[in-house]
Enzyme design. Structure first.
Site, mmCIF file in Angstrom:
data_model
loop_
_atom_site.group_PDB
_atom_site.id
_atom_site.type_symbol
_atom_site.label_atom_id
_atom_site.label_comp_id
_atom_site.label_asym_id
_atom_site.label_seq_id
_atom_site.Cartn_x
_atom_site.Cartn_y
_atom_site.Cartn_z
ATOM 1 C CE LYS A 1 -4.401 -1.742 1.283
ATOM 2 N NZ LYS A 1 -5.676 -1.573 1.918
ATOM 3 C CE LYS B 1 -13.962 -3.420 0.609
ATOM 4 N NZ LYS B 1 -12.961 -3.480 1.679
ATOM 5 C CE LYS C 1 -6.125 -7.928 -1.010
ATOM 6 N NZ LYS C 1 -6.904 -7.659 0.165
HETATM 7 N N1 AQP Z 1 -9.472 -11.397 -2.642
HETATM 8 C C1 AQP Z 1 -9.805 -11.846 -1.450
HETATM 9 N N2 AQP Z 1 -10.005 -13.175 -1.260
HETATM 10 C C2 AQP Z 1 -10.362 -13.650 -0.037
HETATM 11 N N3 AQP Z 1 -10.564 -12.854 1.045
HETATM 12 C C3 AQP Z 1 -10.386 -11.522 0.907
HETATM 13 N N4 AQP Z 1 -10.503 -10.474 1.756
HETATM 14 C C4 AQP Z 1 -10.213 -9.324 1.089
HETATM 15 N N5 AQP Z 1 -9.906 -9.588 -0.189
HETATM 16 C C5 AQP Z 1 -9.999 -10.950 -0.346
HETATM 17 C C6 AQP Z 1 -10.904 -10.594 3.149
HETATM 18 O O1 AQP Z 1 -12.011 -9.733 3.370
HETATM 19 C C7 AQP Z 1 -12.020 -9.303 4.731
HETATM 20 C C8 AQP Z 1 -12.259 -7.803 4.804
HETATM 21 O O2 AQP Z 1 -11.201 -7.178 4.166
HETATM 22 P P1 AQP Z 1 -10.889 -5.631 4.261
HETATM 23 O O3 AQP Z 1 -12.063 -4.806 4.428
HETATM 24 O O4 AQP Z 1 -9.718 -5.440 5.139
HETATM 25 O O5 AQP Z 1 -10.600 -5.507 2.859
HETATM 26 P P2 AQP Z 1 -9.289 -5.274 2.194
HETATM 27 O O6 AQP Z 1 -8.281 -6.319 2.494
HETATM 28 O O7 AQP Z 1 -8.961 -3.884 2.419
HETATM 29 O O8 AQP Z 1 -9.992 -5.571 0.875
HETATM 30 P P3 AQP Z 1 -9.617 -5.062 -0.388
HETATM 31 O O9 AQP Z 1 -10.731 -5.415 -1.232
HETATM 32 O O10 AQP Z 1 -8.278 -5.549 -0.765
HETATM 33 O O11 AQP Z 1 -9.619 -3.493 -0.150
HETATM 34 P P4 AQP Z 1 -8.505 -2.495 -0.522
HETATM 35 O O12 AQP Z 1 -8.480 -2.579 -1.996
HETATM 36 O O13 AQP Z 1 -9.041 -1.209 0.022
HETATM 37 O O14 AQP Z 1 -7.248 -2.977 0.116
HETATM 38 C C9 AQP Z 1 -10.664 -9.699 5.314
HETATM 39 O O15 AQP Z 1 -10.866 -10.821 6.154
HETATM 40 C C10 AQP Z 1 -9.843 -10.096 4.116
HETATM 41 O O16 AQP Z 1 -8.933 -11.138 4.428
#
Ligand code: AQP
Length: 327
Positions: A116, A200, A197
Site C-alpha cells: 500500500k 476493492k 488478489k
Molecule cells: N481477494 C480476497 N479473497 C479472499 N478474502 C479476501 N478479503 C479481502 N480480499 C480478499 C478478506 O475480506 C475481509 C475484509 O477485508 P478488508 O475490508 O480489510 O478488505 P481489504 O483487504 O482492504 O480488501 P480489499 O478489497 O483488498 O480493499 P482495498 O483494496 O481497500 O485494500 C478480510 O478478512 C480479508 O482477508
C-alpha cells in the site's frame, strides 16, 4: 447478549466500497455460518479506512452501506454484535498500549504496508501502525478465533506475537487469538490480473465482482476473465492462475473441490458461463434482502451492536489499565 459459553469470534471489514466476491467468499460468508457455533462480534473498521486520505463525509455513508451489505449477506444483529469501530473509544486507547510493545521492525516487515505504501502518494504513520490497531480491535473482545481471508495471515500472526509480548510483560491479561482461514476461497484472485488478489481498489473494474453487480455485469466480467493459451482445464494455481481462480469460484459456490469441478470441463467457455451462473445465484438473494433495508433501521441495529460491544470493551480495557498501572 454475548454468550460466554461459546468461543468468541471477531472480524472486521473496512468501509471502503461495496463488498466484493473476495471479501464475501474469503471472510464474510464464514461470519454468517459461524453465528451457529460462536459468539460473533463483527466490526466496520472505519478508523482503518482513514489510514489513507478520504473526503470528509465519505466514510459515514460508506459505513452505513457496509452495514447493509453485512446484514444482507446474513449477519443477524440480534444473534451477533455488529458495530462501528470509532464508536468504541477503547480501540484507539488499547492500540496505543499495543504499539508500545510492538517493534518498529515487525511493522516494517508487513507486506500489506509495503504494497500500500508503494501505491499511495501520501503514506501516513497510521498506515504503518495499522496492524497494532487491528491487534487492539481483536484482543479488546477477548477473541478466541478470527475468521479472515488469507491476506490477513501475517497480520494475525503479528497480533498473536503482540498479545503474547504484552502478557509476558504485564501478566496473563489478553486472550491470544487463533485465525480461521477457509480451506477454499481464502484468496480469490482478480479476474483481469489473476496473480493479484481481488480487491476493492484494483485498477481494472472488470477484475472485481461486486455484490451489487447485475447478472449482466457478472456474466460480462466472467466472460472476459483472463485465462491462458494452453486450452486445458486443470486446477494448477501456480501455472494456470486464471483458470484455477474460475475453478475455485465455481467450487466454492457449489461446495465441491476445484479438482472435481475441473473434471467436468474441456473448454474455458462453458466453465466461465457456469461460474457466472453460480455467482449470480449466490448474489441475487443478497441483493433482494439489501433492497429492503432502510437507513433508520440499520442505524438502530448498529446502535444496539455498539451497546453490546461497549460492555465487553470497557471490561477488557479496565483490565489492561490495571495491568499497566494507569487506572
Ligand atoms: N481477494 C480476497 N479473497 C479472499 N478474502 C479476501 N478479503 C479481502 N480480499 C480478499 C478478506 O475480506 C475481509 C475484509 O477485508 P478488508 O475490508 O480489510 O478488505 P481489504 O483487504 O482492504 O480488501 P480489499 O478489497 O483488498 O480493499 P482495498 O483494496 O481497500 O485494500 C478480510 O478478512 C480479508 O482477508
Amino acid at each position: 447478549m454475548n454468550d460466554p459459553l461459546r468461543p468468541r469470534a471477531f472480524s472486521g471489514i473496512q468501509p471502503t466500497g461495496t463488498i466484493h466476491l473476495g471479501n464475501y467468499l474469503g471472510a464474510c460468508r464464514n461470519w454468517v455460518t459461524m453465528q451457529d457455533t460462536t459468539d460473533g462480534i463483527y466490526c466496520i473498521v472505519d478508523l482503518h479506512a482513514l489510514s489513507v486520505p478520504r473526503e470528509p463525509g465519505e466514510i459515514r455513508q460508506a459505513t452505513l452501506e457496509a452495514a447493509k451489505d453485512l446484514i444482507a449477506i446474513g449477519i443477524d444483529p440480534e444473534r451477533s454484535t455488529l458495530f462501528v469501530q470509532s464508536r468504541i473509544r477503547e480501540h484507539s486507547e488499547l492500540a496505543w498500549h499495543l504499539q508500545c510493545v510492538t517493534a518498529f521492525g515487525e511493522l516494517r516487515r508487513m507486506t500489506q504496508f509495503k504494497d500500500k505504501s508503494e501505491s499511495n502518494d501520501f503514506v501516513s504513520a497510521a498506515l504503518f501502525t495499522y496492524p497494532a490497531l487491528q491487534a487492539a480491535d481483536i484482543v479488546l473482545y477477548d477473541t478466541d478465533v478470527v475468521p479472515v481471508g488469507d491476506d490477513q495471515r501475517q497480520h494475525l500472526e503479528l497480533t498473536r506475537d503482540i498479545a503474547n509480548r504484552f502478557n509476558s510483560r504485564f501478566g496473563e491479561v489478553l486472550v491470544v487469538p487463533e485465525h480461521r482461514i477457509p480451506a477454499a476461497g481464502a484468496r480469490i484472485m482478480d479476474l483481469q490480473n489473476p496473480t493479484n488478489k481481488m480487491s476493492k481498489s484494483a485498477d481494472a473494474v472488470n477484475g472485481t465482482v461486486m455484490l451489487t453487480d447485475t447478472a449482466a455485469e457478472i456474466t460480462k466480467k466472467l466472460k472476459r476473465a483472463v485465462t491462458d493459451n494452453d486450452g486445458e482445464v486443470r486446477f494448477d494455481p501456480e501455472n494456470k492462475p486464471g483458470v484455477s481462480n474460475l475453478l475455485t469460484l465455481l467450487a466454492v459456490a457449489t461446495g465441491e473441490a476445484p479438482e472435481t469441478v475441473a473434471e467436468r470441463y474441456e473448454q474455458y467457455g462453458p466453465l466461465k458461463a457456469d461460474a457466472a451462473e453460480a455467482i449470480i445465484s449466490l448474489i441475487e438473494p443478497i441483493q433482494a434482502r439489501r433492497a429492503e433495508l432502510d437507513d433508520g433501521t440499520v442505524d438502530a441495529m448498529l446502535k444496539m451492536g455498539e451497546d453490546k460491544a461497549r460492555e465487553v470493551a470497557t471490561t477488557v480495557m479496565d483490565r489492561v489499565r490495571q495491568a499497566v498501572d494507569l487506572h
